[in-house]
Design a protein around this motif. Structure first.
Motif, short mmCIF file in Angstrom:
data_model
loop_
_atom_site.label_atom_id
_atom_site.label_comp_id
_atom_site.label_asym_id
_atom_site.label_seq_id
_atom_site.Cartn_x
_atom_site.Cartn_y
_atom_site.Cartn_z
N MET B 1 0.85 -1.28 0.00
CA MET B 1 -0.04 -0.12 -0.15
C MET B 1 0.79 1.16 0.15
SD MET B 1 -2.36 1.90 2.14
CE MET B 1 -2.02 3.61 2.07
N LEU B 2 2.15 1.33 0.62
CA LEU B 2 2.80 2.31 0.62
C LEU B 2 3.48 2.55 -0.75
CD1 LEU B 2 5.79 2.65 3.08
CD2 LEU B 2 4.99 4.22 1.47
N ALA B 3 3.66 1.18 -1.27
CA ALA B 3 4.06 1.11 -2.60
C ALA B 3 3.24 1.75 -3.65
CB ALA B 3 4.04 -0.39 -3.40
N ALA B 4 1.81 1.63 -3.49
CA ALA B 4 0.76 2.19 -4.17
C ALA B 4 0.91 3.76 -4.27
CB ALA B 4 -0.58 1.91 -3.84
N LEU B 5 1.28 4.25 -2.87
CA LEU B 5 1.18 5.58 -2.67
C LEU B 5 2.43 6.11 -3.58
CD1 LEU B 5 0.12 8.26 -1.44
CD2 LEU B 5 1.46 7.76 0.70
N ILE B 6 3.43 5.46 -3.38
CA ILE B 6 4.64 6.02 -3.90
C ILE B 6 4.45 5.90 -5.44
CG2 ILE B 6 7.27 5.36 -4.50
CD1 ILE B 6 7.15 4.48 -1.51
N ARG B 7 3.95 4.79 -5.89
CA ARG B 7 3.78 4.85 -7.35
C ARG B 7 2.75 5.87 -7.77
NH1 ARG B 7 0.81 0.29 -7.75
NH2 ARG B 7 2.14 -0.68 -6.34
N ALA B 8 1.79 6.21 -7.10
CA ALA B 8 1.03 7.41 -7.67
C ALA B 8 2.00 8.61 -7.96
CB ALA B 8 -0.10 7.69 -6.40
N ALA B 9 2.77 8.78 -7.10
CA ALA B 9 3.84 10.03 -7.40
C ALA B 9 3.45 11.21 -7.23
CB ALA B 9 4.49 9.65 -8.75
N ASP B 10 1.85 11.36 -7.10
CA ASP B 10 1.37 12.75 -7.07
C ASP B 10 0.32 12.80 -5.89
OD1 ASP B 10 1.06 15.59 -7.54
OD2 ASP B 10 0.93 15.18 -9.59
N PHE B 11 -0.28 13.89 -5.69
CA PHE B 11 -1.32 13.96 -4.62
C PHE B 11 -2.53 13.15 -5.02
CE2 PHE B 11 1.12 17.64 -3.50
CZ PHE B 11 1.29 17.71 -2.17
N THR B 12 -2.72 12.36 -3.81
CA THR B 12 -3.99 11.41 -4.15
C THR B 12 -4.76 11.31 -2.90
OG1 THR B 12 -2.43 10.00 -5.02
CG2 THR B 12 -4.35 8.98 -4.60
#
Lengths: 122, 122
Positions: B1-12
């Motif tokens: 899930m951290l991975a997903a946030l990092i992957r988002a790379a922008d404000f989410t």
DNA sequence: CACGCAATGGTAATGATTTTCATATGTAGT
DNA sequence: ACTACATATGAAAATCATTACCATTGCGTG
């Protein structure tokens, strides 16, 4: 109701203002409070800040200019601050960023002298 | 899930992130997303801004330093800005105001080159 | 006086966030 | 290996400010 907002003289939430009005005997609906507050804000005659909780606080502004405030986290006391430097910085950043129509929000929060040095614990 | 946030790379937003995770097959609850996001923010490893609608947007921050961003109102693209001047100003204001423990929030919004000069009308 | 029109207020709907609570997961100790 | 205890998790319900609806009111005009 405008009178009430002016009387408040400090940042007030729609809920709070409404409650105060009702308690004061004014027969006014929550909808109207929101409507008026929003209209005021749109007309540029009120400043809006957002509380950590997500609540919007309004404050009547007699003048026309753009202001920034320093709010006390404890008592909510708001104090206008000179934000000239920020204005300049924002303008410059806008210019160099390539972004168009840049607006800015600046909010300072702290503990006011009364609450800080204060004896709210005694 | 951290991975997903990092992957988002922008404000989410939490909602958005959760939805994306679920769609990706990850079996994760909304609660956990909120918990993790909040924990990250508390730990200083995520920046938080508040959307006009009141929604909170998170963005992973690899570094330790305090940042400010310029967000595109159209596409949401976030761009870190040099806020040195604001930091200085905030510090000075804090010092002269009499308020203690002053924190600041600075948010810039605008229209990014792509959306502005853009051909979103054609 | 009848009509239209905008403002009003109460209530229900919305939407994000928080809380609750029972369950799963894991660890330490025996 | 087995139980006891703590912790993390997820589903659903609760919360809270804000917004949308809608019937009603007040007022000016024909």
């Amino acid at each position: 109701m405008l009178a009430a907002l002016i009387r408040a003289a400090d940042f007030t939430s729609a809920q709070n203002l409404h409650q105060r009005l009702v308690e004061a005997g004014e027969r006014v609906g929550l909808s109207t409070v929101y409507r008026t507050l929003t209209a005021l804000a749109d007309a540029g005659r009120a400043d809006v800040v957002r509380e950590p909780g997500g609540e919007r606080l309004f404050r009547y502004r007699p003048s026309q200019e753009h202001r920034h405030y320093l709010l006390c986290r404890i008592c909510g006391l708001g104090m206008p601050v000179d934000a000239e430097a920020v204005e300049v910085w924002a303008a410059r950043t806008a210019a160099t960023s390539g972004y168009a129509d840049v607006q800015h929000t600046v909010e300072l929060t702290g503990t006011c002298p009364a609450c800080a040095g204060g004896d709210h614990s005694s």
